[in-house]
Scaffold this motif. Sequence first.
Motif, PDB file in Angstrom:
ATOM      1  N   VAL A  37       0.856  -1.189   0.098  1.00 22.68           N
ATOM      2  CA  VAL A  37       0.675   0.320  -0.137  1.00 22.68           C
ATOM      3  C   VAL A  37       1.241   1.578  -0.261  1.00 22.68           C
ATOM      4  CG1 VAL A  37      -1.452   1.567   1.240  1.00 22.68           C
ATOM      5  CG2 VAL A  37      -1.418  -1.383   0.658  1.00 22.68           C
ATOM      6  N   ARG A  38       2.156   1.193   0.533  1.00 24.77           N
ATOM      7  CA  ARG A  38       3.036   2.241   0.802  1.00 24.77           C
ATOM      8  C   ARG A  38       4.609   1.974   0.569  1.00 24.77           C
ATOM      9  NH1 ARG A  38      -0.767   2.967   3.934  1.00 24.77           N
ATOM     10  NH2 ARG A  38       0.277   1.527   5.758  1.00 24.77           N
ATOM     11  N   PHE A 147      -5.237   7.096  -5.572  1.00 27.54           N
ATOM     12  CA  PHE A 147      -3.674   7.124  -4.983  1.00 27.54           C
ATOM     13  C   PHE A 147      -3.762   5.203  -4.475  1.00 27.54           C
ATOM     14  CE2 PHE A 147      -7.392   8.125  -1.527  1.00 27.54           C
ATOM     15  CZ  PHE A 147      -6.730   6.967  -0.760  1.00 27.54           C
ATOM     16  N   GLN A 185     -12.810  -4.664   1.674  1.00 30.15           N
ATOM     17  CA  GLN A 185     -12.028  -2.954   1.592  1.00 30.15           C
ATOM     18  C   GLN A 185     -13.184  -1.948   1.903  1.00 30.15           C
ATOM     19  OE1 GLN A 185      -9.115  -2.414   1.318  1.00 30.15           O
ATOM     20  NE2 GLN A 185      -8.400  -4.301   0.732  1.00 30.15           N
ATOM     21  N   PRO A 247     -12.217   6.229   7.047  1.00 34.89           N
ATOM     22  CA  PRO A 247     -11.349   6.636   5.849  1.00 34.89           C
ATOM     23  C   PRO A 247     -11.604   8.115   5.911  1.00 34.89           C
ATOM     24  CG  PRO A 247     -10.963   5.167   5.852  1.00 34.89           C
ATOM     25  CD  PRO A 247     -12.510   4.524   6.071  1.00 34.89           C
ATOM     26  N   GLN A 249      -8.953  10.126   4.664  1.00 32.64           N
ATOM     27  CA  GLN A 249      -8.632  11.132   3.894  1.00 32.64           C
ATOM     28  C   GLN A 249      -7.968  11.916   3.710  1.00 32.64           C
ATOM     29  OE1 GLN A 249      -7.171   8.074   3.345  1.00 32.64           O
ATOM     30  NE2 GLN A 249      -8.759   6.266   2.811  1.00 32.64           N
ATOM     31  N   ARG A 261     -12.761   9.821  -4.684  1.00 26.24           N
ATOM     32  CA  ARG A 261     -13.176   8.748  -3.308  1.00 26.24           C
ATOM     33  C   ARG A 261     -14.636   9.241  -3.058  1.00 26.24           C
ATOM     34  NH1 ARG A 261     -11.196   5.520   0.339  1.00 26.24           N
ATOM     35  NH2 ARG A 261     -12.420   6.627   2.052  1.00 26.24           N
ATOM     36  N   ASP A 287      -8.339   7.589   8.450  1.00 24.22           N
ATOM     37  CA  ASP A 287      -7.308   7.051   7.854  1.00 24.22           C
ATOM     38  C   ASP A 287      -6.715   8.467   7.014  1.00 24.22           C
ATOM     39  OD1 ASP A 287      -7.395   4.596   8.315  1.00 24.22           O
ATOM     40  OD2 ASP A 287      -7.130   3.723   6.648  1.00 24.22           O
ATOM     41  N   PHE A 318      -0.764   8.680   6.888  1.00 22.23           N
ATOM     42  CA  PHE A 318       0.076   8.482   5.939  1.00 22.23           C
ATOM     43  C   PHE A 318       0.882  10.108   5.546  1.00 22.23           C
ATOM     44  CE2 PHE A 318      -3.158   5.289   6.528  1.00 22.23           C
ATOM     45  CZ  PHE A 318      -1.721   3.703   7.451  1.00 22.23           C
ATOM     46  N   LYS A 319       1.749   9.859   4.913  1.00 23.84           N
ATOM     47  CA  LYS A 319       2.218  10.847   3.689  1.00 23.84           C
ATOM     48  C   LYS A 319       1.893   9.688   2.542  1.00 23.84           C
ATOM     49  CE  LYS A 319       6.942  10.071   4.852  1.00 23.84           C
ATOM     50  NZ  LYS A 319       7.982   9.759   4.162  1.00 23.84           N
ATOM     51  N   SER A 321       2.558   8.235  -0.823  1.00 29.30           N
ATOM     52  CA  SER A 321       2.902   7.254  -0.916  1.00 29.30           C
ATOM     53  C   SER A 321       3.050   7.099  -2.844  1.00 29.30           C
ATOM     54  CB  SER A 321       3.085   6.429  -0.516  1.00 29.30           C
ATOM     55  OG  SER A 321       4.422   5.289  -1.107  1.00 29.30           O
TER      56      SER A 321
END
Length: 422
Positions: A37-38, A147, A185, A247, A249, A261, A287, A318-319, A321
Amino acid sequence: MNLNDSEIIDAMMDRLNYIKVKNPEEAGLIIFNTCCVREGVDEKVYGRLGDYKRLKRKNPSLLIVVCGCLAQKDGSEMLRRAPHVDLILGPNQLGNLMDLLCSIKKGLKSPVHTEWDLSEQEIVPKRVSKVTAWVPISYGCDNFCSFCIVPYVRGRERSRPSDEILNEIKNLAFEGYKEITLLGQNVNTYGKGLKENIDFPGLLEKVNSIEGIERIRFTTSHPKDFRFDFIKKISKLPKVCEWFHLPLQAGDDEILKNMNRGYTVGDYRELIENIRKEIPHSTISTDLIVGFPGEREEQFENTLQVVSQIEYDQAFMFKYSIRSGTKAAEIKDQIEEEKKLQRLNRLIEVQNRISQKKNIEMEGKIVEILVEGKSKKNPNRFSGRTRGNKLVAFEGMRDFTGQLVSVNIEKGFTWGLVGKQI
Ligand code: SAH
Ligand code: SF4
Protein backbone atom coordinates in the motif's frame (compact mmCIF):
# COMPACT_ATOMS: atom_id res chain seq x y z
CA MET A 1 -6.71 -8.66 5.54
CA ASN A 2 -3.01 -9.46 5.49
CA LEU A 3 -3.05 -10.67 9.08
CA ASN A 4 -5.89 -12.98 8.13
CA ASP A 5 -3.88 -14.27 5.16
CA SER A 6 -0.92 -14.89 7.48
CA GLU A 7 -3.12 -16.99 9.73
CA ILE A 8 -4.19 -19.02 6.69
CA ILE A 9 -0.54 -19.51 5.69
CA ASP A 10 0.18 -20.66 9.23
CA ALA A 11 -2.61 -23.25 9.01
CA MET A 12 -1.20 -24.52 5.71
CA MET A 13 2.26 -24.91 7.18
CA ASP A 14 0.78 -26.95 10.02
CA ARG A 15 -0.78 -29.27 7.48
CA LEU A 16 2.59 -29.70 5.80
CA ASN A 17 4.09 -30.50 9.23
CA TYR A 18 6.37 -27.51 9.39
CA ILE A 19 7.18 -26.21 12.85
CA LYS A 20 8.08 -22.66 13.73
CA VAL A 21 11.63 -21.70 14.71
CA LYS A 22 12.76 -18.55 16.45
CA ASN A 23 15.64 -17.54 14.17
CA PRO A 24 15.70 -17.36 10.39
CA GLU A 25 19.13 -19.08 10.63
CA GLU A 26 17.42 -22.29 11.74
CA ALA A 27 14.66 -22.22 9.11
CA GLY A 28 14.26 -24.54 6.13
CA LEU A 29 11.49 -22.37 4.74
CA ILE A 30 10.94 -18.63 5.07
CA ILE A 31 7.66 -17.07 3.98
CA PHE A 32 7.13 -13.34 3.63
CA ASN A 33 3.58 -12.09 3.57
CA THR A 34 3.76 -8.63 2.08
CA CYS A 35 1.77 -5.45 1.63
CA CYS A 36 2.40 -2.77 -0.99
CA VAL A 37 0.00 0.00 0.00
CA ARG A 38 2.90 2.34 0.75
CA GLU A 39 6.42 2.56 -0.59
CA GLY A 40 8.30 2.11 2.70
CA VAL A 41 7.04 -1.44 2.93
CA ASP A 42 8.45 -2.40 -0.50
CA GLU A 43 11.89 -1.26 0.55
CA LYS A 44 11.70 -3.15 3.83
CA VAL A 45 10.84 -6.39 2.06
CA TYR A 46 13.63 -6.05 -0.51
CA GLY A 47 16.06 -5.14 2.27
CA ARG A 48 15.16 -8.25 4.24
CA LEU A 49 15.27 -10.44 1.14
CA GLY A 50 18.78 -9.11 0.51
CA ASP A 51 19.81 -10.02 4.07
CA TYR A 52 18.58 -13.57 3.64
CA LYS A 53 20.76 -14.18 0.60
CA ARG A 54 23.56 -15.17 2.97
CA LEU A 55 21.29 -17.76 4.65
CA LYS A 56 20.65 -19.32 1.30
CA ARG A 57 24.39 -19.45 0.60
CA LYS A 58 24.92 -21.30 3.89
CA ASN A 59 21.94 -23.59 3.38
CA PRO A 60 21.21 -24.13 -0.33
CA SER A 61 18.08 -26.18 0.42
CA LEU A 62 16.47 -23.22 2.18
CA LEU A 63 13.25 -22.13 0.41
CA ILE A 64 12.26 -18.47 0.34
CA VAL A 65 8.66 -17.63 -0.57
CA VAL A 66 7.07 -14.21 -1.03
CA CYS A 67 3.27 -13.97 -0.79
CA GLY A 68 0.91 -11.02 -0.71
CA CYS A 69 0.35 -7.80 -2.58
CA LEU A 70 3.97 -6.89 -3.26
CA ALA A 71 4.44 -10.31 -4.89
CA GLN A 72 1.39 -9.56 -7.04
CA LYS A 73 2.57 -6.06 -7.94
CA ASP A 74 6.19 -6.90 -8.79
CA GLY A 75 5.83 -10.47 -10.08
CA SER A 76 8.84 -11.46 -12.17
CA GLU A 77 10.43 -8.03 -11.52
CA MET A 78 10.93 -9.35 -7.99
CA LEU A 79 13.04 -12.19 -9.37
CA ARG A 80 15.29 -9.63 -11.05
CA ARG A 81 15.87 -7.80 -7.77
CA ALA A 82 16.02 -10.94 -5.64
CA PRO A 83 16.90 -13.93 -7.86
CA HIS A 84 17.30 -16.21 -4.85
CA VAL A 85 13.55 -16.20 -4.15
CA ASP A 86 12.05 -19.62 -4.87
CA LEU A 87 8.36 -18.81 -5.10
CA ILE A 88 6.40 -15.61 -5.67
CA LEU A 89 2.65 -15.77 -5.35
CA GLY A 90 -0.07 -13.14 -5.27
CA PRO A 91 -2.96 -13.06 -2.79
CA ASN A 92 -5.30 -14.78 -5.23
CA GLN A 93 -2.91 -17.70 -5.51
CA LEU A 94 -2.73 -18.28 -1.77
CA GLY A 95 -5.00 -21.33 -2.01
CA ASN A 96 -2.33 -22.99 -4.19
CA LEU A 97 0.55 -22.40 -1.77
CA MET A 98 0.75 -25.96 -0.46
CA ASP A 99 0.71 -27.54 -3.91
CA LEU A 100 3.17 -25.03 -5.31
CA LEU A 101 5.59 -25.58 -2.43
CA CYS A 102 5.59 -29.30 -3.08
CA SER A 103 6.16 -28.77 -6.81
CA ILE A 104 8.95 -26.28 -6.22
CA LYS A 105 10.68 -28.70 -3.88
CA LYS A 106 10.65 -31.25 -6.68
CA GLY A 107 11.89 -28.58 -9.07
CA LEU A 108 8.74 -28.86 -11.15
CA LYS A 109 7.27 -25.37 -11.33
CA SER A 110 8.25 -21.87 -12.37
CA PRO A 111 8.57 -19.47 -9.45
CA VAL A 112 6.13 -16.68 -10.38
CA HIS A 113 2.39 -17.15 -9.82
CA THR A 114 0.36 -13.99 -10.11
CA GLU A 115 -2.40 -15.06 -12.50
CA TRP A 116 -5.96 -14.67 -11.14
CA ASP A 117 -7.24 -17.83 -9.59
CA LEU A 118 -10.62 -17.44 -8.00
CA SER A 119 -11.24 -21.11 -7.32
CA GLU A 120 -12.36 -21.51 -3.74
CA GLN A 121 -10.12 -23.31 -1.33
CA GLU A 122 -11.37 -23.00 2.19
CA ILE A 123 -8.59 -23.28 4.73
CA VAL A 124 -9.45 -22.58 8.34
CA PRO A 125 -6.93 -20.00 9.57
CA LYS A 126 -4.71 -20.80 12.53
CA ARG A 127 -5.63 -17.79 14.62
CA VAL A 128 -3.16 -16.02 16.87
CA SER A 129 -5.89 -14.95 19.29
CA LYS A 130 -8.29 -17.31 21.03
CA VAL A 131 -10.62 -14.43 21.84
CA THR A 132 -11.09 -12.28 18.77
CA ALA A 133 -11.07 -13.35 15.12
CA TRP A 134 -11.00 -11.79 11.66
CA VAL A 135 -13.61 -12.97 9.19
CA PRO A 136 -13.37 -11.74 5.58
CA ILE A 137 -16.76 -10.95 4.05
CA SER A 138 -15.50 -9.59 0.75
CA TYR A 139 -12.28 -9.50 -1.22
CA GLY A 140 -10.85 -6.94 -3.61
CA CYS A 141 -12.12 -3.45 -4.36
CA ASP A 142 -13.89 -1.65 -7.20
CA ASN A 143 -13.41 1.91 -6.04
CA PHE A 144 -10.15 2.90 -7.66
CA CYS A 145 -9.34 5.79 -5.35
CA SER A 146 -6.68 7.52 -7.40
CA PHE A 147 -3.88 7.00 -4.85
CA CYS A 148 -4.55 3.35 -4.11
CA ILE A 149 -3.03 0.17 -5.48
CA VAL A 150 -5.40 -2.25 -3.74
CA PRO A 151 -7.82 -2.72 -6.69
CA TYR A 152 -4.86 -3.63 -8.92
CA VAL A 153 -3.32 -6.19 -6.58
CA ARG A 154 -6.43 -7.62 -4.91
CA GLY A 155 -8.69 -7.56 -7.95
CA ARG A 156 -12.41 -6.83 -8.31
CA GLU A 157 -14.76 -6.81 -5.36
CA ARG A 158 -16.26 -10.21 -4.55
CA SER A 159 -18.56 -10.95 -1.64
CA ARG A 160 -18.41 -14.27 0.15
CA PRO A 161 -21.76 -16.11 0.26
CA SER A 162 -23.43 -15.46 3.60
CA ASP A 163 -23.79 -19.11 4.60
CA GLU A 164 -20.02 -19.54 4.31
CA ILE A 165 -19.44 -16.51 6.55
CA LEU A 166 -22.10 -17.56 9.05
CA ASN A 167 -20.75 -21.11 9.26
CA GLU A 168 -17.28 -19.78 9.95
CA ILE A 169 -18.63 -17.55 12.71
CA LYS A 170 -20.74 -20.34 14.23
CA ASN A 171 -17.62 -22.48 14.42
CA LEU A 172 -15.75 -19.61 16.05
CA ALA A 173 -18.51 -19.21 18.62
CA PHE A 174 -18.36 -22.95 19.29
CA GLU A 175 -14.62 -22.66 19.89
CA GLY A 176 -15.25 -19.91 22.43
CA TYR A 177 -14.47 -16.77 20.43
CA LYS A 178 -16.40 -13.78 21.76
CA GLU A 179 -15.55 -11.13 19.20
CA ILE A 180 -15.31 -11.10 15.44
CA THR A 181 -14.25 -8.41 13.03
CA LEU A 182 -15.80 -8.58 9.58
CA LEU A 183 -13.27 -7.61 6.93
CA GLY A 184 -13.54 -6.04 3.53
CA GLN A 185 -12.13 -3.02 1.71
CA ASN A 186 -15.64 -1.65 1.56
CA VAL A 187 -17.92 -3.64 3.85
CA ASN A 188 -20.94 -1.44 3.12
CA THR A 189 -21.33 -2.80 -0.38
CA TYR A 190 -21.43 -6.39 0.89
CA GLY A 191 -23.75 -8.56 -1.19
CA LYS A 192 -23.02 -6.90 -4.51
CA GLY A 193 -22.87 -9.57 -7.22
CA LEU A 194 -24.09 -12.42 -5.02
CA LYS A 195 -26.94 -14.65 -6.18
CA GLU A 196 -28.69 -14.29 -2.82
CA ASN A 197 -30.50 -11.10 -1.90
CA ILE A 198 -28.56 -9.72 1.05
CA ASP A 199 -26.95 -6.42 2.02
CA PHE A 200 -24.55 -5.43 4.80
CA PRO A 201 -27.13 -4.75 7.54
CA GLY A 202 -28.83 -8.03 6.52
CA LEU A 203 -25.57 -9.88 7.12
CA LEU A 204 -25.01 -8.09 10.44
CA GLU A 205 -28.48 -9.08 11.58
CA LYS A 206 -27.70 -12.74 10.93
CA VAL A 207 -24.33 -12.53 12.69
CA ASN A 208 -26.00 -10.76 15.60
CA SER A 209 -28.21 -13.79 16.19
CA ILE A 210 -25.31 -16.25 16.55
CA GLU A 211 -25.19 -17.41 20.13
CA GLY A 212 -21.86 -17.04 21.93
CA ILE A 213 -20.61 -14.12 19.86
CA GLU A 214 -20.76 -11.03 22.07
CA ARG A 215 -19.18 -8.36 19.93
CA ILE A 216 -19.25 -7.63 16.22
CA ARG A 217 -16.91 -5.17 14.56
CA PHE A 218 -16.29 -4.38 10.93
CA THR A 219 -13.71 -2.60 8.85
CA THR A 220 -13.45 -0.75 6.53
CA SER A 221 -16.53 1.34 5.90
CA HIS A 222 -16.37 3.54 2.85
CA PRO A 223 -18.08 6.86 3.68
CA LYS A 224 -19.75 7.04 0.26
CA ASP A 225 -21.58 3.75 0.79
CA PHE A 226 -22.54 4.06 4.46
CA ARG A 227 -26.23 4.79 4.00
CA PHE A 228 -28.42 6.46 6.59
CA ASP A 229 -30.78 3.49 6.79
CA PHE A 230 -27.75 1.28 7.52
CA ILE A 231 -27.00 3.34 10.62
CA LYS A 232 -30.60 3.00 11.80
CA LYS A 233 -30.54 -0.76 11.29
CA ILE A 234 -27.13 -1.16 12.95
CA SER A 235 -28.27 0.85 15.97
CA LYS A 236 -30.83 -1.88 16.69
CA LEU A 237 -28.27 -4.69 16.80
CA PRO A 238 -26.94 -4.96 20.35
CA LYS A 239 -23.80 -6.94 19.54
CA VAL A 240 -22.51 -4.49 16.94
CA CYS A 241 -19.94 -2.35 18.74
CA GLU A 242 -20.13 1.44 18.77
CA TRP A 243 -16.93 1.83 16.77
CA PHE A 244 -16.75 3.10 13.23
CA HIS A 245 -13.61 3.31 11.16
CA LEU A 246 -14.38 5.84 8.46
CA PRO A 247 -11.39 6.90 6.38
CA LEU A 248 -11.72 10.59 5.53
CA GLN A 249 -8.35 10.72 3.67
CA ALA A 250 -8.51 14.51 3.23
CA GLY A 251 -10.60 17.40 4.52
CA ASP A 252 -10.71 19.36 1.26
CA ASP A 253 -13.30 18.93 -1.48
CA GLU A 254 -10.94 19.45 -4.41
CA ILE A 255 -8.46 16.92 -3.04
CA LEU A 256 -11.27 14.45 -2.31
CA LYS A 257 -12.44 14.85 -5.88
CA ASN A 258 -8.95 14.25 -7.23
CA MET A 259 -8.68 11.24 -4.96
CA ASN A 260 -11.90 9.91 -6.53
CA ARG A 261 -13.40 9.27 -3.11
CA GLY A 262 -16.99 9.95 -4.12
CA TYR A 263 -17.99 12.25 -1.22
CA THR A 264 -17.50 15.84 -0.11
CA VAL A 265 -16.47 17.04 3.32
CA GLY A 266 -20.10 18.08 3.81
CA ASP A 267 -21.40 14.57 3.01
CA TYR A 268 -18.87 13.10 5.38
CA ARG A 269 -19.76 15.45 8.23
CA GLU A 270 -23.43 14.63 7.79
CA LEU A 271 -22.63 10.94 8.04
CA ILE A 272 -20.70 11.45 11.29
CA GLU A 273 -23.52 13.60 12.69
CA ASN A 274 -26.05 10.90 11.87
CA ILE A 275 -23.93 8.18 13.46
CA ARG A 276 -23.45 10.25 16.59
CA LYS A 277 -27.16 11.03 16.76
CA GLU A 278 -28.38 7.46 16.20
CA ILE A 279 -25.63 5.67 18.11
CA PRO A 280 -24.52 7.95 20.97
CA HIS A 281 -21.04 7.47 22.45
CA SER A 282 -19.74 5.99 19.22
CA THR A 283 -16.00 6.12 18.81
CA ILE A 284 -14.82 7.13 15.39
CA SER A 285 -11.45 6.48 13.82
CA THR A 286 -10.08 7.40 10.43
CA ASP A 287 -7.27 7.23 7.89
CA LEU A 288 -5.68 10.41 6.55
CA ILE A 289 -3.21 11.09 3.77
CA VAL A 290 -1.13 14.27 3.62
CA GLY A 291 0.77 15.55 0.61
CA PHE A 292 -1.51 14.14 -2.08
CA PRO A 293 -0.25 15.51 -5.45
CA GLY A 294 -1.13 19.19 -5.83
CA GLU A 295 -2.13 19.65 -2.17
CA ARG A 296 -1.73 23.35 -1.39
CA GLU A 297 -1.01 24.67 2.09
CA GLU A 298 -4.58 25.90 2.58
CA GLN A 299 -5.95 22.55 1.46
CA PHE A 300 -3.83 20.77 4.03
CA GLU A 301 -5.07 23.27 6.61
CA ASN A 302 -8.63 22.33 5.67
CA THR A 303 -7.77 18.77 6.69
CA LEU A 304 -6.35 20.04 9.98
CA GLN A 305 -9.53 21.99 10.57
CA VAL A 306 -11.89 19.13 9.81
CA VAL A 307 -9.85 16.80 12.02
CA SER A 308 -10.03 19.33 14.89
CA GLN A 309 -13.77 19.72 14.47
CA ILE A 310 -14.71 16.06 14.12
CA GLU A 311 -12.45 15.01 17.00
CA TYR A 312 -11.55 11.45 16.07
CA ASP A 313 -10.74 9.00 18.82
CA GLN A 314 -7.93 7.64 16.71
CA ALA A 315 -6.39 8.27 13.31
CA PHE A 316 -3.94 6.43 11.09
CA MET A 317 -1.97 9.13 9.31
CA PHE A 318 0.20 8.66 6.25
CA LYS A 319 2.37 10.62 3.86
CA TYR A 320 1.14 10.15 0.32
CA SER A 321 3.24 7.49 -1.36
CA ILE A 322 3.48 7.21 -5.14
CA ARG A 323 2.18 3.84 -6.36
CA SER A 324 3.00 3.39 -10.00
CA GLY A 325 0.08 2.36 -12.17
CA THR A 326 -2.40 4.45 -10.17
CA LYS A 327 -3.95 7.69 -11.51
CA ALA A 328 -2.42 9.92 -8.84
CA ALA A 329 1.08 8.73 -9.73
CA GLU A 330 0.67 10.45 -13.11
CA ILE A 331 -0.15 13.87 -11.65
CA LYS A 332 2.76 16.22 -12.37
CA ASP A 333 2.57 18.28 -9.21
CA GLN A 334 4.01 15.82 -6.67
CA ILE A 335 4.77 17.29 -3.25
CA GLU A 336 8.37 17.13 -2.05
CA GLU A 337 9.19 14.66 0.70
CA GLU A 338 10.25 17.30 3.23
CA LYS A 339 6.92 19.11 2.96
CA LYS A 340 4.95 15.88 3.26
CA LEU A 341 6.85 15.02 6.42
CA GLN A 342 6.26 18.47 7.92
CA ARG A 343 2.54 18.21 7.21
CA LEU A 344 2.39 14.72 8.65
CA ASN A 345 4.06 15.87 11.85
CA ARG A 346 1.70 18.82 12.19
CA LEU A 347 -1.29 16.57 11.70
CA ILE A 348 -0.02 13.97 14.17
CA GLU A 349 0.45 16.71 16.77
CA VAL A 350 -3.12 17.92 16.38
CA GLN A 351 -4.56 14.39 16.44
CA ASN A 352 -2.47 13.25 19.43
CA ARG A 353 -3.89 16.07 21.49
CA ILE A 354 -7.41 15.06 20.50
CA SER A 355 -6.82 11.35 21.19
CA GLN A 356 -5.45 12.22 24.61
CA LYS A 357 -8.32 14.57 25.39
CA LYS A 358 -10.88 11.95 24.40
CA ASN A 359 -9.16 9.33 26.53
CA ILE A 360 -8.94 11.65 29.52
CA GLU A 361 -12.71 12.13 29.20
CA MET A 362 -13.03 8.39 29.93
CA GLU A 363 -11.40 8.72 33.38
CA GLY A 364 -13.73 7.60 36.16
CA LYS A 365 -15.98 5.66 33.78
CA ILE A 366 -16.72 1.96 34.16
CA VAL A 367 -16.36 0.12 30.89
CA GLU A 368 -16.85 -3.40 29.56
CA ILE A 369 -13.58 -5.00 28.46
CA LEU A 370 -13.07 -8.19 26.53
CA VAL A 371 -9.85 -9.52 28.06
CA GLU A 372 -7.35 -10.49 25.36
CA GLY A 373 -4.52 -11.63 27.66
CA LYS A 374 -1.54 -10.30 29.54
CA SER A 375 -0.42 -6.82 28.59
CA LYS A 376 2.62 -6.94 26.30
CA LYS A 377 4.29 -3.98 27.94
CA ASN A 378 3.61 -4.87 31.57
CA PRO A 379 3.09 -8.55 32.48
CA ASN A 380 1.44 -7.55 35.76
CA ARG A 381 -1.43 -6.08 33.80
CA PHE A 382 -4.01 -7.50 31.46
CA SER A 383 -5.09 -5.96 28.24
CA GLY A 384 -8.28 -5.75 26.25
CA ARG A 385 -10.54 -3.37 24.41
CA THR A 386 -13.68 -1.41 25.11
CA ARG A 387 -16.63 -1.80 22.78
CA GLY A 388 -15.40 1.47 21.28
CA ASN A 389 -12.12 -0.29 20.37
CA LYS A 390 -10.00 1.60 22.90
CA LEU A 391 -7.01 -0.31 24.18
CA VAL A 392 -7.03 -0.73 27.97
CA ALA A 393 -4.24 -2.03 30.22
CA PHE A 394 -5.61 -2.92 33.64
CA GLU A 395 -4.94 -4.56 36.95
CA GLY A 396 -7.04 -7.71 37.04
CA MET A 397 -8.26 -9.83 39.94
CA ARG A 398 -7.12 -12.97 38.13
CA ASP A 399 -6.74 -14.12 34.54
CA PHE A 400 -10.10 -13.58 32.83
CA THR A 401 -8.74 -13.96 29.28
CA GLY A 402 -11.60 -14.45 26.83
CA GLN A 403 -14.23 -13.03 29.17
CA LEU A 404 -16.02 -9.72 29.53
CA VAL A 405 -15.11 -7.83 32.71
CA SER A 406 -15.84 -4.38 34.16
CA VAL A 407 -12.92 -2.01 34.49
CA ASN A 408 -12.78 1.36 36.16
CA ILE A 409 -10.78 3.74 33.98
CA GLU A 410 -8.22 5.62 36.05
CA LYS A 411 -6.12 7.35 33.45
CA GLY A 412 -6.30 8.26 29.77
CA PHE A 413 -3.25 8.59 27.53
CA THR A 414 -2.76 9.26 23.82
CA TRP A 415 -2.36 5.52 23.12
CA GLY A 416 -5.22 4.29 25.30
CA LEU A 417 -6.44 3.78 28.86
CA VAL A 418 -5.25 2.39 32.19
CA GLY A 419 -7.61 1.06 34.84
CA LYS A 420 -8.51 -1.49 37.47
CA GLN A 421 -10.97 -4.37 37.32
CA ILE A 422 -13.93 -4.01 39.64
N1 SAH B 1 -10.25 0.16 1.87
C1 SAH B 1 -9.85 1.03 2.86
C2 SAH B 1 -8.37 1.26 2.98
C3 SAH B 1 -7.34 0.39 2.42
S1 SAH B 1 -5.70 0.95 2.43
C4 SAH B 1 -10.51 2.38 2.61
O1 SAH B 1 -11.02 2.67 1.57
O2 SAH B 1 -10.45 3.18 3.49
C5 SAH B 1 -5.51 1.62 4.04
C6 SAH B 1 -5.15 3.06 4.06
O3 SAH B 1 -3.88 3.26 3.49
C7 SAH B 1 -6.05 3.98 3.27
O4 SAH B 1 -7.21 4.33 3.96
C8 SAH B 1 -5.17 5.18 3.01
O5 SAH B 1 -5.27 6.14 4.05
C9 SAH B 1 -3.78 4.58 3.02
N2 SAH B 1 -3.19 4.57 1.67
C10 SAH B 1 -3.61 3.89 0.60
N3 SAH B 1 -2.85 4.18 -0.47
C11 SAH B 1 -1.93 5.08 -0.06
C12 SAH B 1 -0.88 5.79 -0.69
N4 SAH B 1 -0.62 5.65 -1.98
N5 SAH B 1 -0.13 6.64 0.05
C13 SAH B 1 -0.39 6.81 1.37
N6 SAH B 1 -1.37 6.19 2.01
C14 SAH B 1 -2.14 5.33 1.33
FE1 SF4 C 1 -8.12 1.61 -1.93
FE2 SF4 C 1 -10.19 3.24 -2.16
FE3 SF4 C 1 -10.53 0.62 -2.44
FE4 SF4 C 1 -9.98 1.61 -0.04
S1 SF4 C 1 -11.83 2.02 -1.26
S2 SF4 C 1 -9.03 -0.18 -0.98
S3 SF4 C 1 -8.61 3.29 -0.52
S4 SF4 C 1 -9.35 1.95 -3.79
